[in-house]
Design an enzyme around this catalytic site. Sequence first.
Site, PDB file in Angstrom:
ATOM      1  N   ASP A 166      24.469  84.655  70.214  1.00  0.00           N
ATOM      2  CA  ASP A 166      24.008  86.046  70.274  1.00  0.00           C
ATOM      3  C   ASP A 166      22.479  86.100  70.368  1.00  0.00           C
ATOM      4  O   ASP A 166      21.796  85.105  70.110  1.00  0.00           O
ATOM      5  CB  ASP A 166      24.511  86.832  69.052  1.00  0.00           C
ATOM      6  CG  ASP A 166      24.088  86.203  67.716  1.00  0.00           C
ATOM      7  OD1 ASP A 166      23.916  84.966  67.664  1.00  0.00           O
ATOM      8  OD2 ASP A 166      23.927  86.947  66.731  1.00  0.00           O
ATOM      9  N   GLU A 186      24.708  85.066  64.529  1.00  0.00           N
ATOM     10  CA  GLU A 186      23.609  84.511  63.735  1.00  0.00           C
ATOM     11  C   GLU A 186      22.528  85.550  63.489  1.00  0.00           C
ATOM     12  O   GLU A 186      21.855  85.536  62.459  1.00  0.00           O
ATOM     13  CB  GLU A 186      23.004  83.282  64.434  1.00  0.00           C
ATOM     14  CG  GLU A 186      22.041  82.483  63.571  1.00  0.00           C
ATOM     15  CD  GLU A 186      20.600  82.957  63.636  1.00  0.00           C
ATOM     16  OE1 GLU A 186      19.794  82.489  62.824  1.00  0.00           O
ATOM     17  OE2 GLU A 186      20.264  83.814  64.492  1.00  0.00           O
TER      18      GLU A 186
HETATM   19 ZN    ZN Z   1      17.876  82.063  66.634  1.00  0.00          ZN
END
Ligand code: ZN
Length: 221
Positions: free
Chosen positions: A90, A154
């Site tokens: 992401d 993340e």
């Molecule tokens: Zn990163």
Amino acid sequence: MTPAGADAARFAADLIRIDTTNRGGGDARERPAAEYVAARLAEAGLEPVLLESAPGRANVVARIEGAGSDGAGVGAGAGAGALLLHGHLDVVPADPADWSVHPFSGEIRDGVLWGRGAVDMKNADAVLIALAAEWARSGRRPQRDIVLAFTADEEDTAAFGAQWLVERYPELFEGCTEAVGESGAFTFHAGAGQRLYPIASAERGTAWLKLTARGRAGHGS
Ligand SMILES: [Zn+2]
């Protein structure tokens, strides 16, 4: 450029073109990027598993068997545990109006790859895939097992990514004794034409705070 270098640039550009913006709150959609990564790893002869934590949220894990103590592998690590190399799929949001190059174009201009994720961290994802492809081409094997993990979420809480993976599928990481991820430090310019990329050990942590900033948007963190 080496074949692996050319691969890495191409993979990174392709991944940048897959919009995996994570605004938080569970709205991201990494699955198309995860499918892309899994397909490239399968081409390299690996058997990646694609694990969907929620609709559209997906992670990819693959293991490269080490040559072990027979000494046929490259590099150090005979007798060592598995090494986890991980990257996230992401990216933080990008408003095209703030960019001189469209953030999801994956354009190479003046020898530089542009786009959201070019430094955080589709570049590193691409290097890992290119490494797997290079080892497949050359027949080289590492001494120790290498586990490759490409995760969702993340940039928010990792509830759909790393956290979910280790809670549900700890066996995928069996034997891992070390891990290498992102952000050891940023590029350090040591002099004309000299760039250093420092490595930091166990320095990341979390501290929540509320901050309002005004001005040109940069990275969310
Ligand atoms: Zn990163």
